[in-house]
Design a protein around this motif. Sequence first.
Motif, short mmCIF file in Angstrom:
data_model
loop_
_atom_site.label_atom_id
_atom_site.label_comp_id
_atom_site.label_asym_id
_atom_site.label_seq_id
_atom_site.Cartn_x
_atom_site.Cartn_y
_atom_site.Cartn_z
N PHE A 103 1.05 -0.98 -0.05
CA PHE A 103 0.22 -0.46 0.07
C PHE A 103 0.96 0.90 -0.31
CE2 PHE A 103 -2.12 3.43 2.37
CZ PHE A 103 -3.31 3.02 1.29
N GLU A 104 1.80 1.15 0.88
CA GLU A 104 3.01 2.36 1.33
C GLU A 104 3.57 2.75 0.03
OE1 GLU A 104 5.77 1.38 3.95
OE2 GLU A 104 4.31 1.86 5.55
N LYS A 105 3.57 1.73 -1.45
CA LYS A 105 4.38 1.58 -2.54
C LYS A 105 3.21 1.97 -3.39
CE LYS A 105 8.46 -1.74 -2.70
NZ LYS A 105 8.26 -2.61 -3.47
N CYS A 106 1.82 1.42 -3.49
CA CYS A 106 0.72 2.52 -4.38
C CYS A 106 0.79 4.16 -4.30
CB CYS A 106 -0.30 1.81 -3.42
SG CYS A 106 -0.56 -0.04 -3.57
N ILE A 107 0.38 4.62 -2.63
CA ILE A 107 0.43 5.99 -2.50
C ILE A 107 1.93 6.57 -2.79
CG2 ILE A 107 -1.05 5.44 -0.26
CD1 ILE A 107 0.56 5.85 1.39
N ALA A 108 2.94 6.09 -2.55
CA ALA A 108 4.65 6.60 -3.48
C ALA A 108 4.12 7.46 -4.31
CB ALA A 108 4.89 6.02 -2.84
N GLY A 109 3.96 5.75 -5.54
CA GLY A 109 3.85 5.71 -6.65
C GLY A 109 2.58 6.94 -7.31
N ALA A 110 1.74 7.66 -6.06
CA ALA A 110 0.63 7.89 -7.36
C ALA A 110 1.11 9.34 -7.38
CB ALA A 110 -0.53 7.99 -6.03
N GLN A 111 2.13 9.46 -5.66
CA GLN A 111 2.13 11.07 -5.43
C GLN A 111 3.30 11.24 -6.99
OE1 GLN A 111 3.21 12.13 -1.20
NE2 GLN A 111 3.38 9.83 -1.58
N ALA A 158 -5.64 1.55 -12.76
CA ALA A 158 -5.80 0.85 -11.34
C ALA A 158 -4.82 0.00 -10.53
CB ALA A 158 -7.28 0.23 -11.30
N ILE A 159 -4.92 -0.74 -9.15
CA ILE A 159 -3.91 -0.95 -9.14
C ILE A 159 -4.84 -2.29 -7.59
CG2 ILE A 159 -1.64 -2.05 -7.25
CD1 ILE A 159 -0.95 1.47 -7.91
N LEU A 160 -4.22 -3.89 -8.29
CA LEU A 160 -4.86 -5.13 -7.61
C LEU A 160 -4.07 -5.16 -6.28
CD1 LEU A 160 -5.72 -7.37 -10.37
CD2 LEU A 160 -7.29 -5.20 -9.90
N HIS A 161 -4.84 -5.84 -5.90
CA HIS A 161 -4.52 -6.06 -4.08
C HIS A 161 -3.20 -6.74 -3.78
CE1 HIS A 161 -6.66 -9.96 -5.83
NE2 HIS A 161 -6.00 -9.73 -4.39
N ASP A 162 -3.03 -8.08 -5.14
CA ASP A 162 -1.46 -8.02 -5.06
C ASP A 162 -0.49 -7.29 -5.78
OD1 ASP A 162 -2.90 -8.25 -7.54
OD2 ASP A 162 -2.48 -10.36 -8.01
N GLY A 163 -0.92 -5.68 -5.88
CA GLY A 163 0.17 -4.89 -6.70
C GLY A 163 0.47 -5.25 -8.19
N ARG A 164 -0.63 -5.56 -9.30
CA ARG A 164 -0.80 -6.24 -10.31
C ARG A 164 -1.45 -4.48 -10.92
NH1 ARG A 164 -4.12 -10.61 -12.00
NH2 ARG A 164 -4.90 -10.74 -10.01
N VAL A 165 -0.74 -4.01 -11.94
CA VAL A 165 -1.33 -2.71 -12.33
C VAL A 165 -1.90 -3.17 -13.53
CG1 VAL A 165 -0.54 -0.41 -12.81
CG2 VAL A 165 1.03 -1.15 -10.93
N VAL A 166 -3.39 -1.96 -13.38
CA VAL A 166 -3.36 -2.94 -14.79
C VAL A 166 -4.14 -1.31 -15.51
CG1 VAL A 166 -4.84 -4.90 -13.82
CG2 VAL A 166 -6.09 -2.59 -12.92
N ILE A 176 3.83 -2.99 -9.31
CA ILE A 176 4.43 -2.45 -8.19
C ILE A 176 5.26 -2.48 -6.95
CG2 ILE A 176 2.60 -2.02 -6.67
CD1 ILE A 176 2.72 0.71 -7.35
N ALA A 177 4.54 -4.05 -6.93
CA ALA A 177 5.62 -4.90 -5.64
C ALA A 177 7.18 -4.81 -6.91
CB ALA A 177 5.71 -6.48 -4.98
N ASP A 178 7.76 -4.25 -8.16
CA ASP A 178 9.04 -4.92 -9.06
C ASP A 178 9.32 -3.50 -9.44
OD1 ASP A 178 8.84 -7.82 -7.88
OD2 ASP A 178 7.18 -8.09 -9.71
N GLN A 179 8.42 -2.27 -9.96
CA GLN A 179 8.66 -1.54 -10.31
C GLN A 179 7.36 -0.17 -10.12
OE1 GLN A 179 7.81 -3.67 -14.10
NE2 GLN A 179 9.12 -1.74 -15.45
N SER A 180 8.80 1.21 -10.70
CA SER A 180 7.59 2.09 -9.73
C SER A 180 6.54 2.15 -10.38
CB SER A 180 8.24 3.51 -9.99
OG SER A 180 8.65 4.01 -10.85
N LEU A 181 5.22 3.07 -10.17
CA LEU A 181 4.03 2.93 -10.95
C LEU A 181 4.59 3.55 -12.72
CD1 LEU A 181 1.43 3.12 -10.79
CD2 LEU A 181 1.22 4.88 -9.92
N ALA A 182 5.11 5.14 -12.37
CA ALA A 182 5.93 5.75 -13.19
C ALA A 182 6.26 5.23 -14.50
CB ALA A 182 6.65 7.07 -12.56
N GLU A 183 7.49 4.16 -13.72
CA GLU A 183 7.82 2.74 -14.85
C GLU A 183 6.91 2.00 -15.51
OE1 GLU A 183 12.28 2.34 -13.08
OE2 GLU A 183 10.57 1.25 -12.59
N ILE A 184 5.75 1.73 -15.02
CA ILE A 184 4.87 0.31 -15.29
C ILE A 184 3.56 2.27 -16.87
CG2 ILE A 184 2.76 -0.92 -15.15
CD1 ILE A 184 4.23 -1.29 -12.49
#
Length: 309
Positions: A58-66, A243-251, A266-274
């Motif tokens: 979750f912390e990676k999700c909100i960091a990626g969103a920012q 969107a980011i699913l509960h297991d970290g997959r970015v769709v 998002i567990a493996d890459q930043s949201l920006a990279e994805i």
Amino acid sequence: MDNVYIEITDACNLRCSFCPSSDCKYEAGSGTSQGTQVTDACAPNTRGPREFMASALFEKCIAGAQEIGAKNVFFHVLGEPTLHPGFAHYLKKLEQTPLKLTLTTNGTTIARTAHHVLNSPAVRQVNFSTHAYAELPPNDAREHLENVLDFCRIALAARPDMYINLRLWNIGDMTAGDWNSYAISRINETFGTQVAPGNFCSRHKSFPVTGRLYIHEDSRFEWPGTGTPEKKGTCHALETHAAILHDGRVVACCLDYSGQITLGNIADQSLAEILGSCAARNIREGFEKHELRHPFCQKCSFCKRFKHP
């Protein structure tokens, strides 16, 4: 991109016919650890156990969103977010950021979670899926609606800045008449109003009740995957939201609950990279050219809501 949907859990305590996981039901008390699976009432060969998003993810999700400059996050794809054992903790995490939250909930837990929602300055909007009650036993449906209306009364006084949508489907449609009529009647009785929504129009969905409280109508929702594929069309996915699913997959969008368009994790890459990947760029380019390049998009009726040449 202003909006990121975060599915903090796909567990739910209802079995709504319009939900793709309606064959599975979360059983309270069957699991409480963040990032772990929970037992449910799934039949064999269904989607499997429900899961809760881990705190680190979750912390990676909100960091990626920012990182991508998003302004809003939505606790929504599948699942009932207030069932997450870390729900209040995640609100606190959001309060440490400039992100604002839109919470979509079925409202069945609002009696015990209201204080967390009302006391969190991160919560900008709450959407109550009150159309879900139409499929419940009448006494249960009315009890849940009364709890939601109690929340609304308190929120109007304590949080006048908060937007609240009471969602109903097919208002004005004979097939949805009984529950919608009852719900609208109770809303008007509670707030001394005479709101009379109806004649559904995709461009006019929200009807003000009082303050920032609205009745929000829509047609019955259809998840992608049925119907004849169409290759012409467009969408705002990957432009206004992802969107980011509960297991970290970015769709690509909030409708892809099963990860048909998984762009990365998002567990493996930043949201920006994805979101900057070749796959994401190809889908965006297709939308710009009014081409639905992915099979999932080709079977999405939501794309028909957007005009194209």
